[in-house]
Structure formats: structure tokens, C-alpha cells
Design a protein around this motif. Structure first.
Motif, PDB file in Angstrom:
ATOM      1  N   ARG A  35       0.836  -1.205   0.000  1.00  9.93           N
ATOM      2  CA  ARG A  35       0.000   0.000   0.000  1.00  9.93           C
ATOM      3  C   ARG A  35       0.868   1.251   0.000  1.00  9.93           C
ATOM      4  NH1 ARG A  35      -3.863   1.002   5.051  1.00  9.93           N
ATOM      5  NH2 ARG A  35      -1.792   1.225   5.999  1.00  9.93           N
ATOM      6  N   ALA A  36       1.926   1.236   0.819  1.00  8.66           N
ATOM      7  CA  ALA A  36       2.828   2.387   0.882  1.00  8.66           C
ATOM      8  C   ALA A  36       3.511   2.620  -0.464  1.00  8.66           C
ATOM      9  CB  ALA A  36       3.866   2.186   1.973  1.00  8.66           C
ATOM     10  N   ARG A  37       3.892   1.536  -1.144  1.00  9.48           N
ATOM     11  CA  ARG A  37       4.537   1.676  -2.456  1.00  9.48           C
ATOM     12  C   ARG A  37       3.576   2.282  -3.474  1.00  9.48           C
ATOM     13  NH1 ARG A  37       7.824  -4.062  -3.264  1.00  9.48           N
ATOM     14  NH2 ARG A  37       9.450  -3.673  -1.705  1.00  9.48           N
ATOM     15  N   GLU A  38       2.326   1.822  -3.440  1.00  9.03           N
ATOM     16  CA  GLU A  38       1.353   2.344  -4.396  1.00  9.03           C
ATOM     17  C   GLU A  38       1.041   3.812  -4.101  1.00  9.03           C
ATOM     18  OE1 GLU A  38      -3.154   1.230  -5.727  1.00  9.03           O
ATOM     19  OE2 GLU A  38      -1.572  -0.267  -5.934  1.00  9.03           O
ATOM     20  N   GLN A  39       0.936   4.162  -2.832  1.00 10.26           N
ATOM     21  CA  GLN A  39       0.684   5.562  -2.485  1.00 10.26           C
ATOM     22  C   GLN A  39       1.853   6.448  -2.899  1.00 10.26           C
ATOM     23  OE1 GLN A  39      -0.242   5.288   1.710  1.00 10.26           O
ATOM     24  NE2 GLN A  39      -2.424   4.995   1.318  1.00 10.26           N
ATOM     25  N   ALA A  40       3.068   5.944  -2.719  1.00 12.70           N
ATOM     26  CA  ALA A  40       4.242   6.714  -3.144  1.00 12.70           C
ATOM     27  C   ALA A  40       4.234   6.910  -4.658  1.00 12.70           C
ATOM     28  CB  ALA A  40       5.519   5.997  -2.709  1.00 12.70           C
ATOM     29  N   ARG A  41       3.796   5.887  -5.388  1.00 13.25           N
ATOM     30  CA  ARG A  41       3.712   6.008  -6.841  1.00 13.25           C
ATOM     31  C   ARG A  41       2.667   7.050  -7.242  1.00 13.25           C
ATOM     32  NH1 ARG A  41       0.253   4.523 -10.226  1.00 13.25           N
ATOM     33  NH2 ARG A  41      -0.861   3.092  -8.850  1.00 13.25           N
ATOM     34  N   ARG A  42       1.529   7.058  -6.544  1.00 14.44           N
ATOM     35  CA  ARG A  42       0.483   8.033  -6.852  1.00 14.44           C
ATOM     36  C   ARG A  42       0.947   9.457  -6.545  1.00 14.44           C
ATOM     37  NH1 ARG A  42      -4.228   5.573  -8.068  1.00 14.44           N
ATOM     38  NH2 ARG A  42      -4.624   3.490  -7.214  1.00 14.44           N
ATOM     39  N   ILE A  43       1.622   9.615  -5.420  1.00 15.81           N
ATOM     40  CA  ILE A  43       2.150  10.932  -5.043  1.00 15.81           C
ATOM     41  C   ILE A  43       3.139  11.425  -6.101  1.00 15.81           C
ATOM     42  CG2 ILE A  43       3.584  12.149  -3.362  1.00 15.81           C
ATOM     43  CD1 ILE A  43       2.310  10.280  -1.209  1.00 15.81           C
ATOM     44  N   ALA A  44       4.018  10.532  -6.542  1.00 16.12           N
ATOM     45  CA  ALA A  44       5.008  10.907  -7.557  1.00 16.12           C
ATOM     46  C   ALA A  44       4.328  11.249  -8.879  1.00 16.12           C
ATOM     47  CB  ALA A  44       6.008   9.767  -7.750  1.00 16.12           C
ATOM     48  N   LEU A  45       3.318  10.467  -9.246  1.00 13.25           N
ATOM     49  CA  LEU A  45       2.597  10.727 -10.494  1.00 13.25           C
ATOM     50  C   LEU A  45       1.905  12.085 -10.454  1.00 13.25           C
ATOM     51  CD1 LEU A  45       1.329   9.903 -13.209  1.00 13.25           C
ATOM     52  CD2 LEU A  45      -0.461   8.707 -11.914  1.00 13.25           C
ATOM     53  N   LEU A  46       1.162  12.343  -9.389  1.00 17.30           N
ATOM     54  CA  LEU A  46       0.460  13.623  -9.285  1.00 17.30           C
ATOM     55  C   LEU A  46       1.451  14.777  -9.221  1.00 17.30           C
ATOM     56  CD1 LEU A  46      -2.334  14.961  -9.049  1.00 17.30           C
ATOM     57  CD2 LEU A  46      -2.111  14.776  -6.563  1.00 17.30           C
TER      58      LEU A  46
END
Length: 201
Positions: free
Chosen positions: A18-29
Motif C-alpha cells: 500500500r505504501a509503495r502504491e501511495q508513493a507512486r500516486r504521489i510521484a505521479l500527481l
């Protein structure tokens, strides 16, 4: 007793992914938002509204309001361009769950009607901000400022929800702006509220 270590392991694995996916979303946005001055313009606008409301001198109020209208137009333009850029993001990267908590692989695990498409959500916010910037509904200045502030807070909530989860987004909204998610949703324009609820509920 053997079940407890297994549950702990499952929780740890879940939390890591979950933390990895959230980090990916933060980076994308962040990679798309970073091209614009949206956060600075939003801060200038909301603080400017407060100055305008508190200004007693009529001439000074008129001057401040003229500046605010320029800021509204700049913000509407920049957020519209951001939404257009984010619309190019592939669906699997832009979709996230409607659940009240974040889960990894939501796009793969959840049925389509339980997913939110952030591209559509940001397009909605872009239209709402643009409509208010040109004052298409002919609102009085105070009503316009109040509604625009709510629209911006809801847009910010959407960004945080996409990156984290709805509870985290709501907690940040309350901590930063002393407004609840429910209060903000009630304060946006009726057209925004209807379109927003159709996407997230």
C-alpha cells in the motif's frame, strides 16, 4: 497461536505494498502538478478573499477584488491545463478505490463501479473553477468567494484522496482549513455536488 504470526505477516505485506502504491500516486500527481503554480495561486486567492472581506475602505476593496479576479483567471487556466495533462495518464494509473481505506491493486481487485477515475474528477474540478472564475451564474462577490473557496478545498481533498485515502484527505482538510469534508461538499455549487457525487458514490 500460529495464526497470529501469519496475520502479522499479511498485515506487513499489505502495508508495504500500500505504501509503495501511495508513493507512486504521489510521484505521479507531483510530476504533473509540478509544472504549474496551482498551490501558490490557491493560497493567494483564499488569503486574498479574507483580506477583501476584512477591508473597510470601499476603494481598497475594489482594488483587492480586481486583483482577485486576475488570480481566479490564472488559477482556472492553470488547473484546466493540469487536468488536460492528467487526462493523458493511462486508466490503470489514474483509477483508485471508493473504499473508505486505501488498498493496493484496487484497479485490479475492485469492480469498475467501485473505482474512481481521477482524470474525470480533475476535469470536474477544472470546469467548476472555470465556471466560477467567469461567474457564469452571476453570483454576488461574497457568494462567489465563498463558493470558490469550497470548490478549491474540495479539489485539494480529491488530490489527497487520490494519493492516500478519503479519511486522510478529510483529516488534512480539517487540520489545514478547519472545515469538514461534509461542510465543504455542502458549500460547493449544486452542479459540482451532483457531478462529484455521481463519480465518487
Amino acid at each position: 497461536m500460529e495464526l497470529l504470526p501469519l496475520l502479522v505477516l499479511v498485515f506487513i505485506v499489505f502495508a508495504v505494498f500500500r505504501a509503495r502504491e501511495q508513493a507512486r500516486r504521489i510521484a505521479l500527481l507531483g510530476s504533473v502538478l509540478g509544472q504549474y503554480r496551482i498551490e501558490q495561486l490557491m493560497e493567494n486567492l483564499t488569503e486574498g478573499y479574507l483580506r477583501w472581506v476584512g477591508e473597510a475602505d470601499p476603494d481598497r476593496r475594489t482594488q483587492i477584488w480586481g486583483t482577485l479576479q486576475d488570480t481566479e483567471q490564472a488559477l482556472a487556466s492553470q488547473f484546466g491545463r493540469f487536468a488536460a495533462d492528467f487526462a493523458k495518464v493511462p486508466a490503470p494509473l489514474a483509477q483508485f478505490g471508493k473504499l473508505p481505506f486505501a488498498i493496493p491493486w484496487a484497479q485490479q481487485l475492485l469492480p469498475r463501479d467501485r473505482l474512481i477515475d481521477a482524470r474525470r474528477l480533475f476535469e470536474l474540478h477544472a470546469r467548476a473553477i472555470q465556471t466560477l472564475a467567469v461567474n457564469a451564474d452571476g453570483l454576488a462577490p461574497k457568494d462567489k468567494a465563498f463558493t470558490m473557496t469550497a470548490e478549491l478545498y474540495l479539489m485539494q481533498h480529491s488530490c489527497h484522496w487520490f494519493c492516500r485515502s478519503r479519511p486522510v484527505a478529510s483529516a488534512r482538510l480539517l487540520a489545514r482549513h478547519h472545515s469538514s469534508y461534509e461542510q465543504v461538499l455542502a458549500a460547493v455549487s449544486p452542479s459540482t455536488r451532483r457531478a462529484y457525487e455521481a463519480l465518487v458514490r
